[in-house]
Design a protein around this motif. Structure first.
Motif, PDB file in Angstrom:
ATOM      1  N   GLY A 140     -14.702  16.599  78.984  1.00 39.87           N
ATOM      2  CA  GLY A 140     -14.037  17.768  78.749  1.00 39.87           C
ATOM      3  C   GLY A 140     -14.006  18.748  78.491  1.00 39.87           C
ATOM      4  N   GLY A 141     -12.925  20.420  78.098  1.00 41.89           N
ATOM      5  CA  GLY A 141     -13.100  21.182  77.526  1.00 41.89           C
ATOM      6  C   GLY A 141     -12.859  20.950  76.040  1.00 41.89           C
ATOM      7  N   HIS A 142     -12.195  22.566  75.382  1.00 44.22           N
ATOM      8  CA  HIS A 142     -12.492  22.202  74.183  1.00 44.22           C
ATOM      9  C   HIS A 142     -10.844  21.989  74.159  1.00 44.22           C
ATOM     10  CE1 HIS A 142     -15.250  25.779  73.282  1.00 44.22           C
ATOM     11  NE2 HIS A 142     -15.647  24.924  73.147  1.00 44.22           N
ATOM     12  N   TYR A 143     -10.112  21.453  72.982  1.00 47.16           N
ATOM     13  CA  TYR A 143      -8.757  21.231  72.901  1.00 47.16           C
ATOM     14  C   TYR A 143      -8.226  22.638  72.532  1.00 47.16           C
ATOM     15  CZ  TYR A 143      -4.776  18.801  70.893  1.00 47.16           C
ATOM     16  OH  TYR A 143      -3.003  18.003  70.895  1.00 47.16           O
ATOM     17  N   ASN A 144      -7.369  22.951  73.686  1.00 47.05           N
ATOM     18  CA  ASN A 144      -6.558  24.057  72.930  1.00 47.05           C
ATOM     19  C   ASN A 144      -4.699  23.305  73.831  1.00 47.05           C
ATOM     20  OD1 ASN A 144      -6.519  26.638  73.075  1.00 47.05           O
ATOM     21  ND2 ASN A 144      -6.735  26.762  75.272  1.00 47.05           N
TER      22      ASN A 144
END
Length: 214
Positions: free
Chosen positions: A130-134
């Motif tokens: 997935g994408g950056h942890y945000n």
């Protein structure tokens, strides 16, 4: 015969009212001298008990480790270690992030380095992480910026021997919230641009998990 009633001393009464003598309250640990104060009777009183509890909880957090493995067509390996760090000056709990990577392709190059949302390594190109942890839903930025993704670790730079070392402390990472998530090493530098730093394809990945400690 009349019964004589004995009144407790002032020192004992103050200590009991405060409920803050450290011995026994934190597993027998004694408070630092700076956190103790006498009331004239010699009884040690804790002046900042909450900070001591926070330090104890910080240092009790379990460290995490990720074994880094290459994505398809690459050969990067290594490990990432995260551990709690108590900082007395600011009375805050940071997270130390250390990494050692091998077999990076170009000496002197920088590679984007991030925590990604999912601990899913089933796709051999790393995209299942997935994408950056945000969790705060803010813009991407490099580590010197106060507002950034929790997963924004910046870059890891390659030495002359193809080995890369990383050693920084994050103010944003909470260890219990990143266990089971992924770390990802990218092909290109993170330039701080939107939405994720233009760091390119994923060279390697690993899942953060609890590690055996002595």
């Amino acid at each position: 015969m009349a019964v004589r009633r004995v009144r407790p001393s002032r020192a004992v009464g103050v200590a009991a009212a405060a409920g803050a003598v450290v011995v026994g309250a934190l597993g027998g640990a004694a408070a630092p001298a700076a956190a103790q104060a006498g009331d004239g009777g010699g009884a040690p009183l804790v002046t900042d008990f909450a900070a001591l509890v926070d330090q104890t909880r910080c240092e009790a957090l379990a460290p995490l480790r990720a074994a880094v493995v290459p994505t398809a067509g690459n050969s990067v390996t290594g490990f990432v270690l995260m551990a709690p760090v108590w900082r007395p000056a600011s009375a805050s709990c940071g997270t130390s992030v250390k990494a050692t990577l091998n077999n990076l392709p170009t000496a002197g190059a920088a590679h984007g380095f991030h925590i990604h949302t999912f601990g899913d390594t089933t796709k051999d190109d790393g995209t299942s992480a997935g994408g950056h942890y945000n969790p705060a839903g803010v813009d991407h930025a490099l580590p010197l910026e106060a507002e950034r993704h929790v997963g924004d670790l910046g870059n890891i730079e390659v030495g002359a021997d193809g080995t890369a070392e990383y050693d920084q402390t994050s103010d944003l990472i909470s260890l219990p919230h990143v266990v089971g998530r992924s770390v990802v090493i990218h092909a290109d530098p993170d330039d701080g641009g939107q939405p994720t730093g233009n760091a390119g394809k994923r060279l390697a990945q690993g899942v953060l998990g609890y590690m055996e400690t002595e």
